[in-house]
Scaffold this motif. Structure first.
Motif, PDB file in Angstrom:
ATOM      1  N   UNK A   1       0.829  -1.200  -0.157  1.00  0.00           N
ATOM      2  CA  UNK A   1      -0.221   0.005   0.068  1.00  0.00           C
ATOM      3  C   UNK A   1       0.877   1.274  -0.054  1.00  0.00           C
ATOM      4  N   UNK A   2       2.020   1.219   0.795  1.00  0.00           N
ATOM      5  CA  UNK A   2       3.027   2.302   0.833  1.00  0.00           C
ATOM      6  C   UNK A   2       3.467   2.844  -0.582  1.00  0.00           C
ATOM      7  N   UNK A   3       3.762   1.769  -1.476  1.00  0.00           N
ATOM      8  CA  UNK A   3       4.089   1.912  -3.128  1.00  0.00           C
ATOM      9  C   UNK A   3       2.811   2.628  -3.712  1.00  0.00           C
ATOM     10  N   UNK A   4       1.711   2.393  -3.324  1.00  0.00           N
ATOM     11  CA  UNK A   4       0.494   3.231  -3.915  1.00  0.00           C
ATOM     12  C   UNK A   4       0.382   4.549  -3.521  1.00  0.00           C
ATOM     13  N   UNK A   5       0.768   4.603  -2.263  1.00  0.00           N
ATOM     14  CA  UNK A   5       0.657   6.104  -1.560  1.00  0.00           C
ATOM     15  C   UNK A   5       1.882   7.016  -2.512  1.00  0.00           C
ATOM     16  N   UNK A   6       3.140   6.105  -2.682  1.00  0.00           N
ATOM     17  CA  UNK A   6       4.099   7.011  -3.258  1.00  0.00           C
ATOM     18  C   UNK A   6       3.605   7.215  -4.847  1.00  0.00           C
ATOM     19  N   UNK A   7       3.043   6.344  -5.431  1.00  0.00           N
ATOM     20  CA  UNK A   7       2.529   6.691  -6.974  1.00  0.00           C
ATOM     21  C   UNK A   7       1.572   7.974  -6.826  1.00  0.00           C
ATOM     22  N   UNK A   8       0.734   8.070  -5.797  1.00  0.00           N
ATOM     23  CA  UNK A   8      -0.400   8.983  -5.703  1.00  0.00           C
ATOM     24  C   UNK A   8       0.692  10.334  -5.611  1.00  0.00           C
ATOM     25  N   UNK A   9       1.464  10.328  -4.745  1.00  0.00           N
ATOM     26  CA  UNK A   9       2.275  11.343  -4.481  1.00  0.00           C
ATOM     27  C   UNK A   9       2.897  12.014  -5.659  1.00  0.00           C
ATOM     28  N   UNK A  10       3.785  11.043  -6.537  1.00  0.00           N
ATOM     29  CA  UNK A  10       4.340  11.361  -7.634  1.00  0.00           C
ATOM     30  C   UNK A  10       3.290  12.160  -8.670  1.00  0.00           C
ATOM     31  N   UNK A  11       2.139  11.487  -8.715  1.00  0.00           N
ATOM     32  CA  UNK A  11       1.001  12.126  -9.732  1.00  0.00           C
ATOM     33  C   UNK A  11       0.940  13.575  -9.174  1.00  0.00           C
TER      34      UNK A  11
ATOM     35  N   UNK B   1      10.443   8.497  -9.105  1.00  0.00           N
ATOM     36  CA  UNK B   1      10.057   7.437  -9.883  1.00  0.00           C
ATOM     37  C   UNK B   1      11.203   6.110  -9.735  1.00  0.00           C
ATOM     38  N   UNK B   2      12.482   6.400  -9.839  1.00  0.00           N
ATOM     39  CA  UNK B   2      13.615   5.539  -9.516  1.00  0.00           C
ATOM     40  C   UNK B   2      13.123   4.623  -8.345  1.00  0.00           C
ATOM     41  N   UNK B   3      13.116   5.373  -7.458  1.00  0.00           N
ATOM     42  CA  UNK B   3      12.751   4.627  -5.961  1.00  0.00           C
ATOM     43  C   UNK B   3      11.547   3.803  -6.001  1.00  0.00           C
ATOM     44  N   UNK B   4      10.512   4.298  -6.640  1.00  0.00           N
ATOM     45  CA  UNK B   4       9.402   3.333  -6.606  1.00  0.00           C
ATOM     46  C   UNK B   4       9.546   2.164  -7.317  1.00  0.00           C
ATOM     47  N   UNK B   5      10.242   2.174  -8.433  1.00  0.00           N
ATOM     48  CA  UNK B   5      10.611   1.024  -9.391  1.00  0.00           C
ATOM     49  C   UNK B   5      11.580   0.095  -8.548  1.00  0.00           C
ATOM     50  N   UNK B   6      12.252   0.412  -7.723  1.00  0.00           N
ATOM     51  CA  UNK B   6      13.326  -0.553  -7.172  1.00  0.00           C
ATOM     52  C   UNK B   6      12.449  -0.862  -5.822  1.00  0.00           C
ATOM     53  N   UNK B   7      11.544  -0.193  -5.216  1.00  0.00           N
ATOM     54  CA  UNK B   7      10.674  -0.926  -4.027  1.00  0.00           C
ATOM     55  C   UNK B   7       9.857  -1.911  -4.537  1.00  0.00           C
ATOM     56  N   UNK B   8       9.120  -1.497  -5.761  1.00  0.00           N
ATOM     57  CA  UNK B   8       8.038  -2.502  -6.330  1.00  0.00           C
ATOM     58  C   UNK B   8       8.746  -3.744  -6.667  1.00  0.00           C
ATOM     59  N   UNK B   9       9.840  -3.791  -7.345  1.00  0.00           N
ATOM     60  CA  UNK B   9      10.638  -4.895  -7.635  1.00  0.00           C
ATOM     61  C   UNK B   9      10.889  -5.783  -6.334  1.00  0.00           C
ATOM     62  N   UNK B  10      11.416  -5.263  -5.186  1.00  0.00           N
ATOM     63  CA  UNK B  10      11.612  -5.931  -4.130  1.00  0.00           C
ATOM     64  C   UNK B  10      10.511  -6.555  -3.317  1.00  0.00           C
ATOM     65  N   UNK B  11       9.417  -5.518  -3.393  1.00  0.00           N
ATOM     66  CA  UNK B  11       8.128  -6.405  -2.927  1.00  0.00           C
ATOM     67  C   UNK B  11       7.555  -7.489  -3.626  1.00  0.00           C
TER      68      UNK B  11
END
Length: 404
Positions: A269-279, A309-319
């Motif tokens: 869910x945190x990754x979704x929060x980050x995506x909304x922040x980027x938007x 964007x780089x951070x979110x892509x890294x986090x998503x792969x690890x999750x």
């Protein structure tokens, strides 16, 4: 490892994205307006029940439970991108789909360790979204980052347990629909094995001796949508011994089993929060001008957006890797990765939200944007389910063990 979404995941993602756009996001301001008119701030706005009914109608319900007996039958890898989507509206979407903490963890405990009577009385209404629940472990008088410190006593007296103790930050306890507490305390406080001293018992909220004393705020927020966080006193509370979950001395192991999936759910869910922040950052950057040019053309703003964007892509792969390991080798086999995402994700998302707030100026800390509330939620997750330092300590020990 193949992280391409399978057909089931793609189908569920499409349905959930449409549900978010058509129902959840439009309901966000409605929920705030309705809450302001409620007799109690802890009552549930009518629109939330409407969202729940629509989610059930569309089959977007109990997505977090992997088995088909109780849940949607999704694997952790299939659920991961769905939890990310709900994270874009963390105060509405998880509740609307019956995937909100602490109910998710409590349902997992009951499904895995509860007996048939406990499942019938408590798990079934939780699965149906008819009641809410709370998990009572953290205490104000001890360092609860070490769960062996808890002082709440669960003493056997004939066919009953007598529970005495004080808990706080008990999520969901302020919700009037909260009907049941899972309480962790010590049944054998002098036992030689400190990890076998604890047990878990079911305590109905209306049991004599249970007092919900006050709501605990988080960065000034009362977190109405999740039923708040309460300080709760158990004053010689009596429950039947049949309310024991599992076996005496099994509480610590049950807590660890509960917190593993909970940690990955939070990170999803945190990754979704980050995506909304980027938007929100991007929309703000192209709509505002400072010092003669749009914010979107300011180098520092571009750096913030690129780094996010780089951070979110890294986090998503690890999750996703962690979810895949949980599916293939089990939670114990994924222990290192679960701890890694628990350390990395809240920390990184807090930084992204901090930049988004900065980009919005005064608006970033206001109620006109969701960023301040998202920040409070993300920062809290550096403490919830074990503070970062506890996971770092454990992870370092595991790494060092290879060389000692």
């Amino acid at each position: 490892m193949d992280f391409a979404f399978d057909a089931r995941t793609e189908e569920m993602r499409a349905k959930l994205l449409a549900f978010m756009d058509e129902h959840v996001h439009p309901a966000e301001p409605v929920a705030e307006e309705q809450r302001a008119a409620l007799a109690s701030p802890w009552d549930t706005p009518a629109v939330v029940e409407e969202l729940k009914a629509e989610a059930r109608r569309q089959g977007l319900w109990n997505l977090f439970l992997p088995g088909t007996e109780y849940g949607a039958g999704l694997t952790n890898l299939q659920y991961a991108p769905l939890a990310e989507i709900t994270g874009r509206s963390p105060h509405l979407a998880p509740t609307a789909t019956n995937c909100a903490a602490p109910d998710t963890g409590n349902m997992e405990v009951l499904a895995q360790f509860g007996d048939e009577a406990q499942k019938k009385q408590w798990l079934e209404p939780l699965l149906a979204g008819e009641i809410r629940s709370a998990f009572a472990m953290t205490e104000p008088e001890v360092a609860s980052s070490d769960a062996t410190n808890i002082t709440t006593l669960i003493e056997r007296d004939g066919d009953e347990y007598v529970i005495t103790g004080r808990k706080w930050y008990i999520s969901g306890a302020m919700n009037p629909d909260c009907r049941i507490f899972i309480v962790m305390g010590k049944t054998d406080p002098e036992g030689a094995d400190i990890r076998r001293q604890q047990s878990m018992v079911l305590v109905p909220r209306d049991t004599p001796g249970v007092t919900v004393e006050r709501a605990m705020r988080v960065f000034g927020y009362e977190d109405h949508s999740h039923g708040g966080h309460a300080e709760v006193v158990f004053d010689r509370v009596r429950v039947p011994v049949t309310n024991l979950i599992g076996e005496e001395g099994g509480g610590f192991a049950i807590a660890q089993a509960r917190l593993g999936p909970g940690r990955i759910h939070h990170c999803m869910r945190l990754i979704g929060m980050a995506e909304r922040a980027i938007e929100l950052m991007c929309r703000r950057a192209v709509s505002r001008t400072a010092f003669g040019k749009p914010l979107a053309r300011q180098g520092v703003v571009q750096n913030w957006i690129a780094d996010a964007r780089v951070t979110v892509e890294q986090l998503r792969l690890l999750v996703l890797k962690t979810a895949w390991l949980m599916d293939t080798v089990g939670n114990r086999g994924a222990h290192t990765e679960i701890q890694a995402i628990k350390i990395a994700t809240p920390r990184a998302v807090v930084d992204i939200l901090d930049r988004a707030i900065q980009l919005h100026g005064a608006g970033g800390v206001s109620q006109d944007f969701p960023l301040a509330e998202l920040y409070a939620a993300a920062r809290t997750l550096m403490l919830a389910d074990g503070p970062d330092e506890v996971h770092q300590r454990s992870l370092a020990r595991r790494e060092l063990k290879k060389y000692l």
